[in-house]
Design an enzyme around this catalytic site. Structure first.
Site, PDB file in Angstrom:
ATOM      1  N   SER A   5       0.831  -1.201   0.000  1.00  0.00           N
ATOM      2  CA  SER A   5       0.000   0.000   0.000  1.00  0.00           C
ATOM      3  C   SER A   5       0.866   1.251   0.000  1.00  0.00           C
ATOM      4  CB  SER A   5      -0.921  -0.017   1.222  1.00  0.00           C
ATOM      5  OG  SER A   5      -0.193  -0.348   2.391  1.00  0.00           O
ATOM      6  N   THR A  18      -3.863  10.594   5.010  1.00  0.00           N
ATOM      7  CA  THR A  18      -3.799  11.054   6.395  1.00  0.00           C
ATOM      8  C   THR A  18      -4.897  12.075   6.707  1.00  0.00           C
ATOM      9  OG1 THR A  18      -2.247  12.819   5.889  1.00  0.00           O
ATOM     10  CG2 THR A  18      -1.296  10.690   6.483  1.00  0.00           C
ATOM     11  N   TYR A  19      -5.076  12.274   8.002  1.00  0.00           N
ATOM     12  CA  TYR A  19      -6.114  13.171   8.526  1.00  0.00           C
ATOM     13  C   TYR A  19      -5.480  14.046   9.588  1.00  0.00           C
ATOM     14  CZ  TYR A  19     -10.593  14.355  10.835  1.00  0.00           C
ATOM     15  OH  TYR A  19     -11.696  14.994  11.370  1.00  0.00           O
ATOM     16  N   ARG A  39      -5.073   7.891  17.367  1.00  0.00           N
ATOM     17  CA  ARG A  39      -5.332   8.964  18.326  1.00  0.00           C
ATOM     18  C   ARG A  39      -5.059  10.307  17.659  1.00  0.00           C
ATOM     19  NH1 ARG A  39      -1.267  10.497  23.045  1.00  0.00           N
ATOM     20  NH2 ARG A  39      -0.266  11.431  21.224  1.00  0.00           N
ATOM     21  N   ASP A  46      -2.142  13.567  16.720  1.00  0.00           N
ATOM     22  CA  ASP A  46      -1.404  14.575  17.492  1.00  0.00           C
ATOM     23  C   ASP A  46      -1.960  15.931  17.091  1.00  0.00           C
ATOM     24  OD1 ASP A  46       0.533  12.925  18.766  1.00  0.00           O
ATOM     25  OD2 ASP A  46       1.531  12.707  16.814  1.00  0.00           O
ATOM     26  N   ALA A  97      -6.447   5.694  20.898  1.00  0.00           N
ATOM     27  CA  ALA A  97      -6.904   4.999  19.687  1.00  0.00           C
ATOM     28  C   ALA A  97      -7.722   3.748  20.014  1.00  0.00           C
ATOM     29  CB  ALA A  97      -5.700   4.640  18.816  1.00  0.00           C
ATOM     30  N   TYR A 155       4.378   0.807  16.954  1.00  0.00           N
ATOM     31  CA  TYR A 155       5.654   1.520  17.123  1.00  0.00           C
ATOM     32  C   TYR A 155       6.740   0.556  17.580  1.00  0.00           C
ATOM     33  CZ  TYR A 155       2.417   5.334  16.797  1.00  0.00           C
ATOM     34  OH  TYR A 155       1.434   6.164  16.341  1.00  0.00           O
ATOM     35  N   HIS A 200       6.382   4.313  21.046  1.00  0.00           N
ATOM     36  CA  HIS A 200       5.784   5.630  20.802  1.00  0.00           C
ATOM     37  C   HIS A 200       6.518   6.663  21.672  1.00  0.00           C
ATOM     38  CE1 HIS A 200       2.743   8.849  21.277  1.00  0.00           C
ATOM     39  NE2 HIS A 200       2.544   8.591  20.002  1.00  0.00           N
ATOM     40  N   LYS A 209      -5.315  -2.135  22.231  1.00  0.00           N
ATOM     41  CA  LYS A 209      -5.884  -1.509  21.025  1.00  0.00           C
ATOM     42  C   LYS A 209      -6.196  -2.571  19.972  1.00  0.00           C
ATOM     43  CE  LYS A 209      -2.852   1.083  18.727  1.00  0.00           C
ATOM     44  NZ  LYS A 209      -2.069   2.265  18.297  1.00  0.00           N
ATOM     45  N   PHE A 266      12.153  14.906  11.223  1.00  0.00           N
ATOM     46  CA  PHE A 266      10.935  14.113  11.295  1.00  0.00           C
ATOM     47  C   PHE A 266      11.134  12.911  12.213  1.00  0.00           C
ATOM     48  CE2 PHE A 266       7.460  12.069   8.576  1.00  0.00           C
ATOM     49  CZ  PHE A 266       6.507  12.956   9.037  1.00  0.00           C
ATOM     50  N   HIS A 307       4.013  -1.035   3.647  1.00  0.00           N
ATOM     51  CA  HIS A 307       3.189   0.170   3.483  1.00  0.00           C
ATOM     52  C   HIS A 307       4.160   1.320   3.244  1.00  0.00           C
ATOM     53  CE1 HIS A 307      -0.216   2.929   4.264  1.00  0.00           C
ATOM     54  NE2 HIS A 307       0.608   3.635   5.010  1.00  0.00           N
TER      55      HIS A 307
HETATM   56  C1  LIG Z   1       0.669   4.278  10.171  1.00  0.00           C
HETATM   57  C2  LIG Z   1       0.504   5.603  10.865  1.00  0.00           C
HETATM   58  C3  LIG Z   1      -0.347   6.557  10.343  1.00  0.00           C
HETATM   59  C4  LIG Z   1      -0.539   7.778  10.985  1.00  0.00           C
HETATM   60  N1  LIG Z   1      -1.405   8.697  10.449  1.00  0.00           N
HETATM   61  C5  LIG Z   1      -1.673   9.847  11.113  1.00  0.00           C
HETATM   62  C6  LIG Z   1      -2.658  10.761  10.636  1.00  0.00           C
HETATM   63  O1  LIG Z   1      -3.272  10.564   9.585  1.00  0.00           O
HETATM   64  N2  LIG Z   1      -2.909  11.868  11.356  1.00  0.00           N
HETATM   65  C7  LIG Z   1      -2.264  12.127  12.551  1.00  0.00           C
HETATM   66  O2  LIG Z   1      -2.539  13.150  13.195  1.00  0.00           O
HETATM   67  N3  LIG Z   1      -1.300  11.300  13.017  1.00  0.00           N
HETATM   68  C8  LIG Z   1      -1.014  10.157  12.336  1.00  0.00           C
HETATM   69  N4  LIG Z   1      -0.068   9.281  12.818  1.00  0.00           N
HETATM   70  C9  LIG Z   1       0.660   9.633  14.040  1.00  0.00           C
HETATM   71  C10 LIG Z   1      -0.115   9.235  15.308  1.00  0.00           C
HETATM   72  O3  LIG Z   1      -1.358   9.864  15.354  1.00  0.00           O
HETATM   73  C11 LIG Z   1       0.710   9.654  16.511  1.00  0.00           C
HETATM   74  O4  LIG Z   1       1.857   8.847  16.611  1.00  0.00           O
HETATM   75  C12 LIG Z   1      -0.023   9.706  17.826  1.00  0.00           C
HETATM   76  O5  LIG Z   1       0.809  10.356  18.794  1.00  0.00           O
HETATM   77  C13 LIG Z   1      -0.412   8.339  18.393  1.00  0.00           C
HETATM   78  O6  LIG Z   1      -1.446   7.782  17.724  1.00  0.00           O
HETATM   79  P1  LIG Z   1      -1.870   6.264  18.031  1.00  0.00           P
HETATM   80  O7  LIG Z   1      -3.088   5.992  17.281  1.00  0.00           O
HETATM   81  O8  LIG Z   1      -0.731   5.366  17.883  1.00  0.00           O
HETATM   82  O9  LIG Z   1      -2.219   6.435  19.609  1.00  0.00           O
HETATM   83  P2  LIG Z   1      -2.476   5.462  20.793  1.00  0.00           P
HETATM   84  O10 LIG Z   1      -2.475   4.050  20.419  1.00  0.00           O
HETATM   85  O11 LIG Z   1      -3.679   6.005  21.497  1.00  0.00           O
HETATM   86  O12 LIG Z   1      -1.174   5.705  21.703  1.00  0.00           O
HETATM   87  C14 LIG Z   1      -0.742   7.022  22.031  1.00  0.00           C
HETATM   88  C15 LIG Z   1       0.113   6.993  23.300  1.00  0.00           C
HETATM   89  O13 LIG Z   1      -0.707   6.760  24.438  1.00  0.00           O
HETATM   90  C16 LIG Z   1      -0.376   5.542  25.102  1.00  0.00           C
HETATM   91  N5  LIG Z   1      -1.669   4.876  25.324  1.00  0.00           N
HETATM   92  C17 LIG Z   1      -2.424   4.216  24.417  1.00  0.00           C
HETATM   93  N6  LIG Z   1      -3.584   3.796  24.951  1.00  0.00           N
HETATM   94  C18 LIG Z   1      -3.566   4.196  26.239  1.00  0.00           C
HETATM   95  C19 LIG Z   1      -4.505   4.089  27.289  1.00  0.00           C
HETATM   96  N7  LIG Z   1      -5.685   3.473  27.111  1.00  0.00           N
HETATM   97  N8  LIG Z   1      -4.158   4.639  28.490  1.00  0.00           N
HETATM   98  C20 LIG Z   1      -2.978   5.283  28.672  1.00  0.00           C
HETATM   99  N9  LIG Z   1      -2.053   5.412  27.695  1.00  0.00           N
HETATM  100  C21 LIG Z   1      -2.349   4.902  26.489  1.00  0.00           C
HETATM  101  C22 LIG Z   1       0.508   4.767  24.116  1.00  0.00           C
HETATM  102  O14 LIG Z   1       1.440   3.953  24.802  1.00  0.00           O
HETATM  103  C23 LIG Z   1       1.167   5.890  23.336  1.00  0.00           C
HETATM  104  O15 LIG Z   1       2.278   6.403  24.049  1.00  0.00           O
HETATM  105  C24 LIG Z   1       0.168   8.060  12.192  1.00  0.00           C
HETATM  106  C25 LIG Z   1       1.052   7.105  12.712  1.00  0.00           C
HETATM  107  C26 LIG Z   1       1.232   5.888  12.064  1.00  0.00           C
HETATM  108  C27 LIG Z   1       2.197   4.885  12.626  1.00  0.00           C
END
Ligand SMILES: Cc1cc2nc3c(=O)[nH]c(=O)nc-3n(C[C@H](O)[C@H](O)[C@H](O)COP(=O)(O)OP(=O)(O)OC[C@H]3O[C@@H](n4cnc5c(N)ncnc54)[C@H](O)[C@@H]3O)c2cc1C
Length: 281
Positions: free
Chosen positions: A8, A41-42, A100, A102, A117, A139, A143, A159, A210, A260
């Site tokens: 992808s 991305t979003y 989730r 940023d 997330a 990650y 992360h 997750k 980055f 990917h």
């Molecule tokens: C393939 C890919 C695509 C991406 N696309 C985008 C995009 O389109 N837009 C964007 O803004 N960003 C994007 N990102 C970046 C991503 O949004 C960031 O890395 C963000 O900081 C974490 O998102 P996540 O979904 O991994 O979060 P989560 O899985 O929620 O984790 C975030 C942090 O919180 C901790 N955590 C998770 N769940 C819990 C919980 N229940 N309680 C306490 N702590 C917890 C984790 O250990 C981690 O440190 C992308 C990253 C990747 C790898």
């Protein structure tokens, strides 16, 4: 992991009409390689909401490659997320990348109702059942905001078990970190495919900035070599292609369920690796 390997390409929505046209040209070129899907991305907090929607619908509808919107939950209300899910579902979109996100600096504190997330994955399942194939982020090098590696692994497992179908990793330059991550989560009962995210190397200073922000480590020997090339873009390209191709070979030989590509809206850098790997489909 019995499925066929999947390949992808990821895009980001552009700010200008000219950029958008260029993106569509790149997408049409990549489409001829028959990837399994594109993703787009979003911007967290809805900052690219309309542009992401338009790009996804055009890639899926006109370029005719199944396209997965990314959806992030920080900064969006449940009502806003529900609206987007219904829009995509009604448009026939079948795959979504649940994150989730940023919030960009300056946007203040997260105002969304979902904090992590895993809560978004649960929300998507509650709202739309099994309609979407849900991708989540992984990650291998931890992360950057995680308290520690163990905690991050446990959060990933939670997750995944919330209803994810597969995962895409943050990019990395160390294949061992990927294999170790996959082994750890498999031992904890997660057997969804974890697909390596691949970042082609084209420019050292941008990549260094980055990588610092997203927690991807550039190995010293790669960094030193890239630094030594200075402004010599051709040498950086040739060296980068070799390093990434060799890493992808190792990943695929070691059982990675696909790749990917973070295309950065360019065809050339990803295709150079694709062609080196002879991924004709
Ligand atoms: C393939 C890919 C695509 C991406 N696309 C985008 C995009 O389109 N837009 C964007 O803004 N960003 C994007 N990102 C970046 C991503 O949004 C960031 O890395 C963000 O900081 C974490 O998102 P996540 O979904 O991994 O979060 P989560 O899985 O929620 O984790 C975030 C942090 O919180 C901790 N955590 C998770 N769940 C819990 C919980 N229940 N309680 C306490 N702590 C917890 C984790 O250990 C981690 O440190 C992308 C990253 C990747 C790898």
């Amino acid at each position: 992991m019995s499925q066929e390997r999947r390949y992808s390409f990821e895009f980001f929505p552009t700010k200008t009409e000219a950029g958008h046209e260029k993106l569509m040209e790149v997408a049409r070129q990549l489409a001829t390689y028959n990837p399994d899907f594109f993703s787009c991305t979003y911007g967290a907090g809805g900052s690219t909401r309309d542009r992401t929607v338009n790009t996804v619908l055009q890639l899926d509808g006109d370029v005719k490659v199944p396209t997965a919107p990314h959806l992030s939950c920080v900064g969006d209300s449940k009502a806003e997320l529900r609206e987007l899910l219904n829009l995509y579902k009604n448009a026939g979109i079948k795959r979504i990348v649940a994150l989730r996100g940023d919030l960009p600096s300056g946007m203040g504190m997260a105002s969304g109702e979902l904090r992590y997330a895993n809560e978004l994955v649960e929300f998507i399942r509650t709202e739309t059942g099994d309609h979407f194939h849900i991708e989540i982020a992984a990650y291998p090098e931890m992360h950057p905001q995680a308290r520690n590696f163990e905690d991050d692994i446990a959060n990933f497992v939670r997750k995944a078990k919330a209803g994810a179908d597969s995962a895409i990793t943050q990019y990395f330059f160390n294949a061992d970190s990927y294999f170790y991550f996959v082994e750890r989560v498999q031992k904890l009962g997660v057997d969804i495919p974890v697909v390596p995210g691949i970042m082609p190397i084209t420019n050292y200073s941008k990549l260094a900035r980055f990588s610092d922000a997203c927690g991807a480590e550039i190995p010293r020997w790669v960094r030193k070599q890239l630094e030594a090339y200075g402004d010599d873009a051709d040498s950086i390209r040739v060296f980068g292609e070799q390093v990434i191709t060799e890493m992808c070979e190792r990943l695929l030989q070691g059982g990675a369920p696909g790749l990917h590509f973070y295309s950065m809206n360019l065809a050339g850098p990803s295709l150079a690796i694709w062609n080196n790997l002879d991924l004709k489909r």
